[in-house]
Design a protein around this motif. Structure first.
Motif, PDB file in Angstrom:
ATOM      1  N   THR A  18       9.663 -12.833 -14.870  1.00  0.00           N
ATOM      2  CA  THR A  18       9.387 -11.894 -13.780  1.00  0.00           C
ATOM      3  C   THR A  18       9.760 -10.493 -14.214  1.00  0.00           C
ATOM      4  OG1 THR A  18       9.792 -13.592 -12.102  1.00  0.00           O
ATOM      5  CG2 THR A  18       9.931 -11.306 -11.379  1.00  0.00           C
ATOM      6  N   VAL A  19       8.868  -9.554 -13.953  1.00  0.00           N
ATOM      7  CA  VAL A  19       9.098  -8.132 -14.216  1.00  0.00           C
ATOM      8  C   VAL A  19       9.259  -7.461 -12.854  1.00  0.00           C
ATOM      9  CG1 VAL A  19       8.092  -6.023 -15.152  1.00  0.00           C
ATOM     10  CG2 VAL A  19       7.685  -8.211 -16.292  1.00  0.00           C
ATOM     11  N   THR A  20      10.212  -6.559 -12.734  1.00  0.00           N
ATOM     12  CA  THR A  20      10.413  -5.860 -11.465  1.00  0.00           C
ATOM     13  C   THR A  20       9.916  -4.424 -11.578  1.00  0.00           C
ATOM     14  OG1 THR A  20      12.328  -7.223 -10.949  1.00  0.00           O
ATOM     15  CG2 THR A  20      12.101  -5.157  -9.729  1.00  0.00           C
ATOM     16  N   VAL A  21       8.987  -4.069 -10.682  1.00  0.00           N
ATOM     17  CA  VAL A  21       8.491  -2.704 -10.578  1.00  0.00           C
ATOM     18  C   VAL A  21       9.275  -2.039  -9.454  1.00  0.00           C
ATOM     19  CG1 VAL A  21       6.497  -1.249 -10.045  1.00  0.00           C
ATOM     20  CG2 VAL A  21       6.176  -3.376 -11.332  1.00  0.00           C
ATOM     21  N   THR A  22       9.822  -0.861  -9.718  1.00  0.00           N
ATOM     22  CA  THR A  22      10.516  -0.086  -8.687  1.00  0.00           C
ATOM     23  C   THR A  22       9.674   1.150  -8.397  1.00  0.00           C
ATOM     24  OG1 THR A  22      12.658  -0.867  -9.453  1.00  0.00           O
ATOM     25  CG2 THR A  22      12.658   1.088  -8.054  1.00  0.00           C
ATOM     26  N   MET A  23       9.442   1.384  -7.112  1.00  0.00           N
ATOM     27  CA  MET A  23       8.590   2.466  -6.677  1.00  0.00           C
ATOM     28  C   MET A  23       9.341   3.283  -5.633  1.00  0.00           C
ATOM     29  SD  MET A  23       4.985   1.908  -4.765  1.00  0.00           S
ATOM     30  CE  MET A  23       5.709   1.263  -3.276  1.00  0.00           C
ATOM     31  N   THR A  24       9.380   4.604  -5.809  1.00  0.00           N
ATOM     32  CA  THR A  24      10.026   5.488  -4.846  1.00  0.00           C
ATOM     33  C   THR A  24       9.058   6.569  -4.413  1.00  0.00           C
ATOM     34  OG1 THR A  24      12.193   5.095  -5.844  1.00  0.00           O
ATOM     35  CG2 THR A  24      11.986   7.024  -4.416  1.00  0.00           C
ATOM     36  N   PHE A  25       8.769   6.606  -3.098  1.00  0.00           N
ATOM     37  CA  PHE A  25       7.928   7.638  -2.493  1.00  0.00           C
ATOM     38  C   PHE A  25       8.859   8.659  -1.861  1.00  0.00           C
ATOM     39  CE2 PHE A  25       5.851   9.391   1.292  1.00  0.00           C
ATOM     40  CZ  PHE A  25       4.720   9.944   0.714  1.00  0.00           C
ATOM     41  N   THR A  26       8.669   9.954  -2.182  1.00  0.00           N
ATOM     42  CA  THR A  26       9.531  11.020  -1.672  1.00  0.00           C
ATOM     43  C   THR A  26       8.696  12.056  -0.939  1.00  0.00           C
ATOM     44  OG1 THR A  26      11.038  10.711  -3.542  1.00  0.00           O
ATOM     45  CG2 THR A  26      11.221  12.790  -2.332  1.00  0.00           C
ATOM     46  N   ASN A  27       9.181  12.492   0.220  1.00  0.00           N
ATOM     47  CA  ASN A  27       8.527  13.568   0.970  1.00  0.00           C
ATOM     48  C   ASN A  27       9.000  14.897   0.400  1.00  0.00           C
ATOM     49  OD1 ASN A  27       7.548  15.487   2.682  1.00  0.00           O
ATOM     50  ND2 ASN A  27       8.344  14.570   4.554  1.00  0.00           N
ATOM     51  N   ASN A  28       8.144  15.553  -0.362  1.00  0.00           N
ATOM     52  CA  ASN A  28       8.454  16.867  -0.938  1.00  0.00           C
ATOM     53  C   ASN A  28       7.875  18.008  -0.114  1.00  0.00           C
ATOM     54  OD1 ASN A  28       9.859  15.987  -3.307  1.00  0.00           O
ATOM     55  ND2 ASN A  28       7.908  15.208  -4.039  1.00  0.00           N
ATOM     56  N   GLN A  29       7.407  17.699   1.090  1.00  0.00           N
ATOM     57  CA  GLN A  29       6.821  18.719   1.956  1.00  0.00           C
ATOM     58  C   GLN A  29       7.896  19.343   2.844  1.00  0.00           C
ATOM     59  OE1 GLN A  29       3.767  19.427   1.182  1.00  0.00           O
ATOM     60  NE2 GLN A  29       3.746  17.654  -0.187  1.00  0.00           N
ATOM     61  N   ALA A  30       7.539  20.428   3.524  1.00  0.00           N
ATOM     62  CA  ALA A  30       8.467  21.104   4.433  1.00  0.00           C
ATOM     63  C   ALA A  30       8.438  20.494   5.833  1.00  0.00           C
ATOM     64  CB  ALA A  30       8.143  22.595   4.501  1.00  0.00           C
ATOM     65  N   THR A  31       7.498  19.579   6.092  1.00  0.00           N
ATOM     66  CA  THR A  31       7.378  18.948   7.401  1.00  0.00           C
ATOM     67  C   THR A  31       7.382  17.436   7.241  1.00  0.00           C
ATOM     68  OG1 THR A  31       4.958  18.901   7.357  1.00  0.00           O
ATOM     69  CG2 THR A  31       5.993  20.883   8.275  1.00  0.00           C
ATOM     70  N   ASP A  32       7.527  16.732   8.357  1.00  0.00           N
ATOM     71  CA  ASP A  32       7.494  15.268   8.339  1.00  0.00           C
ATOM     72  C   ASP A  32       6.143  14.755   7.842  1.00  0.00           C
ATOM     73  OD1 ASP A  32      10.032  15.148   9.433  1.00  0.00           O
ATOM     74  OD2 ASP A  32       9.331  14.706  11.475  1.00  0.00           O
ATOM     75  N   ILE A  33       6.184  13.628   7.161  1.00  0.00           N
ATOM     76  CA  ILE A  33       4.969  12.902   6.821  1.00  0.00           C
ATOM     77  C   ILE A  33       4.784  11.872   7.921  1.00  0.00           C
ATOM     78  CG2 ILE A  33       3.944  11.244   5.220  1.00  0.00           C
ATOM     79  CD1 ILE A  33       5.282  12.789   2.949  1.00  0.00           C
ATOM     80  N   TRP A  34       3.613  11.894   8.550  1.00  0.00           N
ATOM     81  CA  TRP A  34       3.359  11.033   9.697  1.00  0.00           C
ATOM     82  C   TRP A  34       2.506   9.817   9.378  1.00  0.00           C
ATOM     83  CZ3 TRP A  34       5.953  11.209  14.063  1.00  0.00           C
ATOM     84  CH2 TRP A  34       6.691  12.356  14.330  1.00  0.00           C
ATOM     85  N   PHE A  35       1.841   9.842   8.252  1.00  0.00           N
ATOM     86  CA  PHE A  35       0.975   8.721   7.905  1.00  0.00           C
ATOM     87  C   PHE A  35       0.934   8.582   6.389  1.00  0.00           C
ATOM     88  CE2 PHE A  35      -3.200   7.139   6.570  1.00  0.00           C
ATOM     89  CZ  PHE A  35      -3.229   5.917   7.217  1.00  0.00           C
TER      90      PHE A  35
END
Length: 177
Positions: A53-70
């Motif tokens: 088994t290989v583990t993929v790690t994924m990190t999504f970051t909000n780099n905007q000045a406002t909230d991400i809604w979708f």
């Protein structure tokens, strides 16, 4: 014979003025594709063997000045990986806070993020990829992930395709060697 050139010029000038006024009334917005800072992908091992088994790690970051809604995200094998039908693999159940995935047991996933994602915050998920015991070997496995998100109260959007690092599936040494 009547000269119509001045009339044509007048019509062209009128249309140009109208188009200019319409263009000035619109907000200028340059949505640029998502950057590498929006999503980071890593694998825990560059090589694997059938049955591991290989583990993929994924990190999504909000780099905007406002909230991400979708956020919409999917992950599927790269074209090069699909050219090796003898390579058998499937995603296991993903784990993470603020992210769920569907498609466990298949080679493709879709993701659902708890929204909103405030500025500067991240969502991290780990994705186990099980290489089947009867998989072919001496081939590479990698995945493309398409990410689309909306921010600025839905007025702005970004999207991009990211590729995981490649894992080489190596053959097991013969038993008794």
């Amino acid at each position: 014979m009547r000269i119509t050139h001045p009339r044509r010029f007048g019509l062209a000038a009128f249309l140009a003025v109208c188009l200019t006024l319409v263009g000035l009334g619109q907000t200028a917005r340059a949505d640029v594709g998502a950057t590498a800072d929006d999503l980071s992908l890593s694998v825990d091992q560059p090589t694997a063997t059938p049955g591991s088994t290989v583990t993929v790690t994924m990190t999504f970051t909000n780099n905007q000045a406002t909230d991400i809604w979708f956020v919409y995200q999917s992950m599927q094998p790269t074209w090069a990986t699909t050219q090796r039908p003898d390579l058998k693999f499937a995603f296991g159940n993903c784990t993470g806070t603020g992210v769920t995935c569907t498609g466990a047991g298949t080679p493709s996933l879709t993701f659902s993020y708890a929204a909103p994602v405030p500025p500067g915050q991240s969502r991290t998920v780990t994705l186990p990829v099980r290489i089947a015991a009867d998989s072919g070997c001496d081939g590479n496995v990698a995945f493309d992930s398409y990410v689309y998100y909306e921010y600025d109260d839905g007025q702005s959007k970004k999207d991009a395709i990211y590729t995981t690092p490649t894992t080489r599936v190596e053959c097991l040494p013969p038993t008794g060697a």
